[in-house]
Design a protein around this motif. Structure first.
Motif: not given
Length: 216
Positions: A3-12, A87-89, A101-107, A110-113
């Protein structure tokens, strides 16, 4: 199955915050954009690609410290306002498959988020568009993530909230769940993801498990 999750808008639930900050900073340097303009044009796109598009469209050279300006304002906003997607957790913990996680954001972003939202412990493997030549909608980031996780593209399911992300995952030969439940998602967001090619759409993370079972 990976499972590959985007971060922004999917996890946070960060996209609305980020679009507002981007618009504020761009307007301040003489490129008047609204948060809605940024959302329409740049959600899911890497910072590098956003800069390239802006410079080409406006025939200008943006300040070298633009990324620093945006990050400074955005990270401060995140510290006070960023929340996880509802509910994501619980949804992630209900799925017994390897994940990343595979995100367009910087590392750093992502880490901060993940830290602020209490999700960092769920992901040992995090990949950023800064690690590949081309960001979404190119397939590079997803293929990189799969290779690092020793998974074949055909065994990957991507969870994405942007058309660019959906297109990139499809180009990588992966199945895609479109998520249309973030604060930035308007009433037509699900249809945009469907038109981009998402195999199925969910608007609540409580539906993630069943969507994965259908696609696996």
């Amino acid at each position: 199955m990976l499972l590959i999750f985007d971060c922004d808008g999917v996890l946070v639930d960060s996209e609305a915050l980020a679009c507002a900050v981007d618009a504020e900073v761009l307007t301040r340097i003489g490129l008047p954009y609204s948060a809605e303009d940024v959302a329409r044009k740049f959600v899911g796109v890497s910072f590098k690609d956003m800069v390239a598009r802006l410079e080409a469209e406006h025939r200008c050279t943006l300040p070298a410290d633009l990324g620093t300006q945006i990050d400074s304002a955005l990270f401060a906003k995140f510290e006070t306002s960023l929340k996880p997607i509802e509910g994501v957790r619980e949804a992630i913990l209900s799925l017994p498959y390897p994940r990343c996680v595979a995100s367009s954001s910087t590392p750093e972003r992502i880490a901060l988020s993940l830290r602020i939202t209490g999700l960092a412990d769920l992901f040992d493997h995090v990949f950023s568009a800064t690690q590949v030549a081309r960001g979404k909608p190119a397939p590079d980031l997803f293929l990189h993530a799969a290779a690092q996780m020793d998974a074949s593209p055909g065994d990957c399911i991507v969870i994405e909230d942007s058309a660019a992300g959906v297109q990139g995952a499809l180009a990588a030969g992966m199945r895609v769940i479109g998520f249309a439940g973030g604060a930035h998602c308007g009433p037509d967001h699900a249809e945009k993801l469907r038109q981009a090619g998402a195999h199925t759409i969910i608007e609540r993370m409580t539906d993630l498990t069943s969507a994965v079972q259908v696609l696996k």
